[in-house]
Motif scaffolding. Structure first.
Motif, PDB file in Angstrom:
ATOM      1  N   GLU A   6       1.184  16.055  -0.655  1.00 15.44           N
ATOM      2  CA  GLU A   6       2.265  15.964  -1.637  1.00 15.44           C
ATOM      3  C   GLU A   6       2.865  14.564  -1.556  1.00 15.44           C
ATOM      4  OE1 GLU A   6       5.019  19.141  -1.088  1.00 15.44           O
ATOM      5  OE2 GLU A   6       3.517  20.705  -1.446  1.00 15.44           O
ATOM      6  N   ASN A   7       2.798  13.852  -2.659  1.00  9.98           N
ATOM      7  CA  ASN A   7       3.293  12.485  -2.695  1.00  9.98           C
ATOM      8  C   ASN A   7       3.746  12.156  -4.112  1.00  9.98           C
ATOM      9  OD1 ASN A   7       0.912  11.298  -4.198  1.00  9.98           O
ATOM     10  ND2 ASN A   7      -0.154  12.062  -2.385  1.00  9.98           N
ATOM     11  N   ARG A   8       4.176  10.941  -4.311  1.00 11.41           N
ATOM     12  CA  ARG A   8       4.739  10.569  -5.612  1.00 11.41           C
ATOM     13  C   ARG A   8       3.724  10.644  -6.748  1.00 11.41           C
ATOM     14  NH1 ARG A   8       7.096   4.621  -6.817  1.00 11.41           N
ATOM     15  NH2 ARG A   8       7.001   4.752  -9.084  1.00 11.41           N
ATOM     16  N   LEU A   9       2.472  10.320  -6.464  1.00 13.93           N
ATOM     17  CA  LEU A   9       1.463  10.392  -7.522  1.00 13.93           C
ATOM     18  C   LEU A   9       1.086  11.834  -7.827  1.00 13.93           C
ATOM     19  CD1 LEU A   9      -1.504   8.083  -8.203  1.00 13.93           C
ATOM     20  CD2 LEU A   9      -1.863  10.541  -8.242  1.00 13.93           C
ATOM     21  N   SER A  10       0.791  12.629  -6.815  1.00 14.28           N
ATOM     22  CA  SER A  10       0.427  14.019  -7.078  1.00 14.28           C
ATOM     23  C   SER A  10       1.575  14.763  -7.745  1.00 14.28           C
ATOM     24  CB  SER A  10       0.005  14.725  -5.789  1.00 14.28           C
ATOM     25  OG  SER A  10       1.059  14.761  -4.853  1.00 14.28           O
ATOM     26  N   GLN A  61       0.827  -1.199   0.000  1.00 15.96           N
ATOM     27  CA  GLN A  61       0.000   0.000   0.000  1.00 15.96           C
ATOM     28  C   GLN A  61       0.870   1.261   0.000  1.00 15.96           C
ATOM     29  OE1 GLN A  61      -3.551   0.205   2.411  1.00 15.96           O
ATOM     30  NE2 GLN A  61      -3.366  -1.962   2.970  1.00 15.96           N
ATOM     31  N   THR A  62       0.380   2.297  -0.664  1.00 21.61           N
ATOM     32  CA  THR A  62       1.142   3.550  -0.739  1.00 21.61           C
ATOM     33  C   THR A  62       0.888   4.462   0.454  1.00 21.61           C
ATOM     34  OG1 THR A  62      -0.556   4.851  -1.885  1.00 21.61           O
ATOM     35  CG2 THR A  62       0.877   3.473  -3.256  1.00 21.61           C
ATOM     36  N   ARG A  63      -0.337   4.470   0.958  1.00 20.98           N
ATOM     37  CA  ARG A  63      -0.778   5.373   2.027  1.00 20.98           C
ATOM     38  C   ARG A  63      -0.645   6.847   1.614  1.00 20.98           C
ATOM     39  NH1 ARG A  63      -1.624   1.354   5.429  1.00 20.98           N
ATOM     40  NH2 ARG A  63      -0.041  -0.281   5.674  1.00 20.98           N
ATOM     41  N   PHE A  64      -0.724   7.102   0.313  1.00 17.57           N
ATOM     42  CA  PHE A  64      -0.647   8.476  -0.196  1.00 17.57           C
ATOM     43  C   PHE A  64      -1.808   9.330   0.293  1.00 17.57           C
ATOM     44  CE2 PHE A  64       1.730   7.132  -4.345  1.00 17.57           C
ATOM     45  CZ  PHE A  64       2.919   7.067  -3.645  1.00 17.57           C
ATOM     46  N   HIS A  65      -2.934   8.698   0.638  1.00 20.89           N
ATOM     47  CA  HIS A  65      -4.121   9.471   1.043  1.00 20.89           C
ATOM     48  C   HIS A  65      -3.873  10.278   2.320  1.00 20.89           C
ATOM     49  CE1 HIS A  65      -4.384   5.727   3.333  1.00 20.89           C
ATOM     50  NE2 HIS A  65      -5.163   6.351   4.185  1.00 20.89           N
ATOM     51  N   ARG A  66      -2.768   9.997   3.001  1.00 19.11           N
ATOM     52  CA  ARG A  66      -2.441  10.727   4.225  1.00 19.11           C
ATOM     53  C   ARG A  66      -1.589  11.962   3.958  1.00 19.11           C
ATOM     54  NH1 ARG A  66      -0.441   5.577   7.938  1.00 19.11           N
ATOM     55  NH2 ARG A  66      -2.436   4.443   7.988  1.00 19.11           N
ATOM     56  N   HIS A  67      -1.095  12.107   2.726  1.00 19.04           N
ATOM     57  CA  HIS A  67      -0.136  13.174   2.420  1.00 19.04           C
ATOM     58  C   HIS A  67      -0.553  13.919   1.148  1.00 19.04           C
ATOM     59  CE1 HIS A  67       2.430  11.239   5.398  1.00 19.04           C
ATOM     60  NE2 HIS A  67       2.199  10.099   4.779  1.00 19.04           N
ATOM     61  N   ILE A  74      -4.045  19.936  -9.680  1.00 17.63           N
ATOM     62  CA  ILE A  74      -4.966  19.086  -8.944  1.00 17.63           C
ATOM     63  C   ILE A  74      -4.808  19.374  -7.454  1.00 17.63           C
ATOM     64  CG2 ILE A  74      -4.888  17.287 -10.721  1.00 17.63           C
ATOM     65  CD1 ILE A  74      -3.174  15.623  -8.701  1.00 17.63           C
ATOM     66  N   GLU A  75      -5.835  19.026  -6.676  1.00 20.15           N
ATOM     67  CA  GLU A  75      -5.766  19.262  -5.237  1.00 20.15           C
ATOM     68  C   GLU A  75      -4.766  18.294  -4.601  1.00 20.15           C
ATOM     69  OE1 GLU A  75      -7.478  21.993  -4.043  1.00 20.15           O
ATOM     70  OE2 GLU A  75      -7.756  22.150  -6.218  1.00 20.15           O
ATOM     71  N   THR A  76      -4.895  17.032  -4.916  1.00 22.61           N
ATOM     72  CA  THR A  76      -3.943  15.993  -4.526  1.00 22.61           C
ATOM     73  C   THR A  76      -4.374  14.700  -5.216  1.00 22.61           C
ATOM     74  OG1 THR A  76      -2.793  14.905  -2.682  1.00 22.61           O
ATOM     75  CG2 THR A  76      -5.170  15.237  -2.436  1.00 22.61           C
ATOM     76  N   GLY A  77      -3.603  13.652  -5.029  1.00 17.65           N
ATOM     77  CA  GLY A  77      -3.945  12.377  -5.660  1.00 17.65           C
ATOM     78  C   GLY A  77      -3.404  11.215  -4.858  1.00 17.65           C
ATOM     79  N   THR A  78      -3.989  10.040  -5.073  1.00 18.54           N
ATOM     80  CA  THR A  78      -3.548   8.863  -4.340  1.00 18.54           C
ATOM     81  C   THR A  78      -3.697   7.612  -5.185  1.00 18.54           C
ATOM     82  OG1 THR A  78      -3.759   7.655  -2.248  1.00 18.54           O
ATOM     83  CG2 THR A  78      -5.804   8.320  -3.326  1.00 18.54           C
ATOM     84  N   ALA A  79      -2.986   6.585  -4.783  1.00 20.55           N
ATOM     85  CA  ALA A  79      -3.142   5.235  -5.328  1.00 20.55           C
ATOM     86  C   ALA A  79      -3.197   4.293  -4.144  1.00 20.55           C
ATOM     87  CB  ALA A  79      -1.975   4.871  -6.242  1.00 20.55           C
ATOM     88  N   LEU A  80      -3.969   3.230  -4.266  1.00 22.16           N
ATOM     89  CA  LEU A  80      -4.074   2.277  -3.168  1.00 22.16           C
ATOM     90  C   LEU A  80      -2.790   1.455  -3.028  1.00 22.16           C
ATOM     91  CD1 LEU A  80      -5.898   1.063  -0.981  1.00 22.16           C
ATOM     92  CD2 LEU A  80      -6.827  -0.498  -2.718  1.00 22.16           C
ATOM     93  N   ASP A 102      -8.891  13.692   5.786  1.00 23.42           N
ATOM     94  CA  ASP A 102      -9.369  15.076   5.700  1.00 23.42           C
ATOM     95  C   ASP A 102      -9.074  15.690   4.334  1.00 23.42           C
ATOM     96  OD1 ASP A 102     -10.351  15.017   8.281  1.00 23.42           O
ATOM     97  OD2 ASP A 102      -8.558  15.936   9.167  1.00 23.42           O
ATOM     98  N   LEU A 103      -8.030  15.199   3.664  1.00 19.40           N
ATOM     99  CA  LEU A 103      -7.652  15.754   2.367  1.00 19.40           C
ATOM    100  C   LEU A 103      -8.743  15.563   1.318  1.00 19.40           C
ATOM    101  CD1 LEU A 103      -3.944  14.502   2.165  1.00 19.40           C
ATOM    102  CD2 LEU A 103      -4.713  16.854   2.550  1.00 19.40           C
ATOM    103  N   TYR A 104      -9.571  14.537   1.486  1.00 18.03           N
ATOM    104  CA  TYR A 104     -10.596  14.216   0.487  1.00 18.03           C
ATOM    105  C   TYR A 104     -12.006  14.563   0.957  1.00 18.03           C
ATOM    106  CZ  TYR A 104      -6.824  11.989  -1.968  1.00 18.03           C
ATOM    107  OH  TYR A 104      -5.633  11.768  -2.639  1.00 18.03           O
ATOM    108  N   ARG A 105     -12.101  15.234   2.108  1.00 14.78           N
ATOM    109  CA  ARG A 105     -13.411  15.574   2.650  1.00 14.78           C
ATOM    110  C   ARG A 105     -14.223  16.494   1.734  1.00 14.78           C
ATOM    111  NH1 ARG A 105     -14.656  13.870   7.269  1.00 14.78           N
ATOM    112  NH2 ARG A 105     -12.484  13.663   7.919  1.00 14.78           N
ATOM    113  N   PRO A 106     -13.593  17.435   0.995  1.00 14.17           N
ATOM    114  CA  PRO A 106     -14.399  18.314   0.129  1.00 14.17           C
ATOM    115  C   PRO A 106     -15.025  17.604  -1.077  1.00 14.17           C
ATOM    116  CG  PRO A 106     -12.259  19.300   0.630  1.00 14.17           C
ATOM    117  CD  PRO A 106     -12.181  17.861   1.055  1.00 14.17           C
ATOM    118  N   VAL A 107     -14.532  16.423  -1.457  1.00 17.73           N
ATOM    119  CA  VAL A 107     -15.004  15.751  -2.672  1.00 17.73           C
ATOM    120  C   VAL A 107     -16.495  15.444  -2.565  1.00 17.73           C
ATOM    121  CG1 VAL A 107     -14.858  13.618  -4.022  1.00 17.73           C
ATOM    122  CG2 VAL A 107     -12.759  14.753  -3.237  1.00 17.73           C
TER     123      VAL A 107
END
Length: 210
Positions: free
Chosen positions: A30-34, A22-28, A43-49, A89-94
């Motif tokens: 700025e990450n490798r995907l974003s 797992q990447t756990r990008f959803h916690r950050h 983009i606001e941010t991005g994640t991969a599972l 919290d990063l994805y709460r506005p979606v």
């Protein structure tokens, strides 16, 4: 792994799940995907599972879903990804999930749009709407698999459209795809979505390749 599932396991055994990185990008933010989109699209941010390694367990799982028609597995993975996002919290506005669209001809041949399957699972976990009518693919293109970054971009740079922009105004959109490599397809989609007034875009995928 080929082992039988226990009564409390769904689609994947616990051992396989723990071995899928797992990447756990959803916690950050700025990450490798974003970071793929820095200087390319806002983009606001991005994640991969997961991380996708060629020949690895994640590749086998996604291929089982995408090419062998295991739709229930794809939906399950989407739910897992959505659970992560619902707790971030990063994805709460979606407030709207939109899958990267397939051309109708290609979807007819495959029988389903893999990104839409994932998106429905995510939307279910996040308890928000999934819309497949707000972004469409107007042209059929060649497969991206063996193309480099420039070729991928040229292949998809003008194939997406928003048929009813008014319905997208001021939406906070989660754009969903299965696997991101160069990000060319997602970049082309983001460009079209951001033409709509007040629209913001987040990205979520099942996996990010090496």
């Amino acid at each position: 792994c080929g082992n039988c599932l226990m009564s409390y396991e769904q689609h994947l055994c616990i051992l396989c799940r723990t071995m899928m990185p797992q990447t756990r990008f959803h916690r950050h933010k700025e990450n490798r995907l974003s970071g793929i989109f820095w200087g390319r699209q806002t983009i606001e941010t991005g994640t991969a599972l997961y991380y996708f390694h060629k020949g690895g367990k994640v590749q086998r799982v996604i291929h089982n879903f995408k090419y062998k028609g295991n739709i229930a597995l794809g939906h399950y993975l989407g739910q897992k990804l959505g659970q992560n996002l619902a707790n971030s919290d990063l994805y709460r506005p979606v407030n709207c999930v939109i899958p990267v669209p397939l051309h109708p001809d290609k979807e007819r041949i495959r029988g389903f749009n893999q990104s839409a399957v994932i998106a429905n699972g995510i939307a279910e976990s996040m308890k928000i709407e999934c819309r497949t009518d707000l972004l469409i693919r107007s042209q059929h293109t060649e497969t991206q698999t063996k193309k480099d970054r420039l070729q991928r971009w040229q292949n998809v740079s003008s194939v997406f459209e928003t048929p009813n922009p008014a319905l997208l105004e001021r939406k906070s959109v989660l754009l969903v795809d299965d696997v991101v490599t160069t990000g060319a397809t997602l970049e082309a989609c983001v460009e079209v979505l951001l033409r709509v007034s007040g629209t913001k875009v987040w990205i979520a995928t099942l996996a990010l390749t090496d």
